[in-house]
Design a protein around this motif. Structure first.
Motif, PDB file in Angstrom:
ATOM      1  N   UNK A  75       0.690  -1.256  -0.081  1.00 57.00           N
ATOM      2  CA  UNK A  75       0.038  -0.065  -0.071  1.00 57.00           C
ATOM      3  C   UNK A  75       0.858   1.372  -0.084  1.00 57.00           C
ATOM      4  N   UNK A  76       1.976   1.153   0.454  1.00 59.10           N
ATOM      5  CA  UNK A  76       2.867   2.494   0.660  1.00 59.10           C
ATOM      6  C   UNK A  76       3.856   2.674  -0.619  1.00 59.10           C
ATOM      7  N   UNK A  77       4.157   1.500  -1.167  1.00 66.51           N
ATOM      8  CA  UNK A  77       5.139   1.365  -2.187  1.00 66.51           C
ATOM      9  C   UNK A  77       4.467   1.696  -3.423  1.00 66.51           C
ATOM     10  N   UNK A  78       5.102   2.629  -4.225  1.00 67.11           N
ATOM     11  CA  UNK A  78       4.756   2.857  -5.521  1.00 67.11           C
ATOM     12  C   UNK A  78       5.612   2.742  -6.667  1.00 67.11           C
ATOM     13  N   UNK A  79       5.356   1.413  -7.195  1.00 63.11           N
ATOM     14  CA  UNK A  79       6.250   0.708  -7.887  1.00 63.11           C
ATOM     15  C   UNK A  79       6.510   1.544  -9.344  1.00 63.11           C
ATOM     16  N   UNK A  80       5.525   2.233  -9.606  1.00 64.09           N
ATOM     17  CA  UNK A  80       5.436   3.175 -10.870  1.00 64.09           C
ATOM     18  C   UNK A  80       6.289   4.303 -10.844  1.00 64.09           C
ATOM     19  N   UNK A  81       6.684   4.631  -9.705  1.00 63.92           N
ATOM     20  CA  UNK A  81       7.398   5.872  -9.680  1.00 63.92           C
ATOM     21  C   UNK A  81       8.908   5.896  -9.697  1.00 63.92           C
ATOM     22  N   UNK A  82       9.665   7.043  -9.671  1.00 60.13           N
ATOM     23  CA  UNK A  82      11.281   6.836  -9.759  1.00 60.13           C
ATOM     24  C   UNK A  82      11.599   6.378  -8.699  1.00 60.13           C
TER      25      UNK A  82
END
Length: 199
Positions: free
Chosen positions: A184-191
């Motif tokens: 929920x906390x990790x945005x894998x699509x970001x840099x």
């Protein structure tokens, strides 16, 4: 403060399918200064910008630290997109070199796993007041050595330096919840996060 820490330590963290915004915020980290396994200073700013799994251990521990560190290194192999921080509660013995040797002993992943130590006052304040996880030393053992203690919980820290969850490192269901909350906390699509401790 000790009572509050104990209450949090036994709290059950189960949040269903809530999004990151709905995860509770238990605390925000204050400024602090530790030293990592390479002898480099570690500050609050070094943790910002990425998600961390944090625990409190000491390298000579033959009890709770063994399964805790086993689970910590197992999590590292899963590529969950987070960093890991283990803070020693034994500054008298856990030098940076001892921490580096501990990481090597457990074959931990060097890039995501930071081990750190500070003064006794700094470490205990971080554990008990900032992370709200009990840690300290009991009355000396019969052989005259201090009996150290610490929580068996993992804490989940978000990229803004906020504690978002506690998880029993001895319980498979709690660790499964940790994995869900990490997602929920990790945005894998970001840099790739900038400014975190990459040591």
């Amino acid at each position: 403060l000790v009572l509050a820490a104990l209450v949090v330590d036994v709290a059950c963290v189960g949040r269903g399918t809530a999004g990151a915004d709905e995860l509770p915020t238990y605390a925000s980290l204050p400024e602090f200064e530790l030293v990592d396994q390479g002898g480099q200073a570690l500050h609050r700013a070094d943790l910002l910008g990425r998600t961390w799994v944090v625990d409190f251990i000491f390298t000579s521990c033959a009890g709770a630290c063994v399964p805790m560190t086993s689970h910590m290194t197992d999590l590292q192999k899963e590529d969950l997109g987070v960093s890991y921080l283990s803070i020693s509660v034994d500054p008298e013995r856990d030098t940076p070199a001892a921490l580096a040797g501990y990481r090597d002993k457990w074959k931990g992943e060097a890039r995501p796993w930071t081990l750190a130590v500070g003064t006794r006052e700094e470490v205990l304040a971080l554990a008990n007041q900032a992370f709200k996880l009990p840690a300290g030393r009991e009355v000396s053992t019969p052989d005259g050595l201090p009996e150290l203690f610490h929580s068996q919980k993992f804490a989940l820290l978000d990229g803004q330096g906020r504690v978002r969850g506690y998880y029993d490192s001895t319980d498979d269901l709690s660790l499964a919840q940790l994995r869900k909350d990490i997602a929920r906390l990790v945005d894998r699509s970001g840099p790739e996060p900038v400014g975190g401790a990459s040591r």
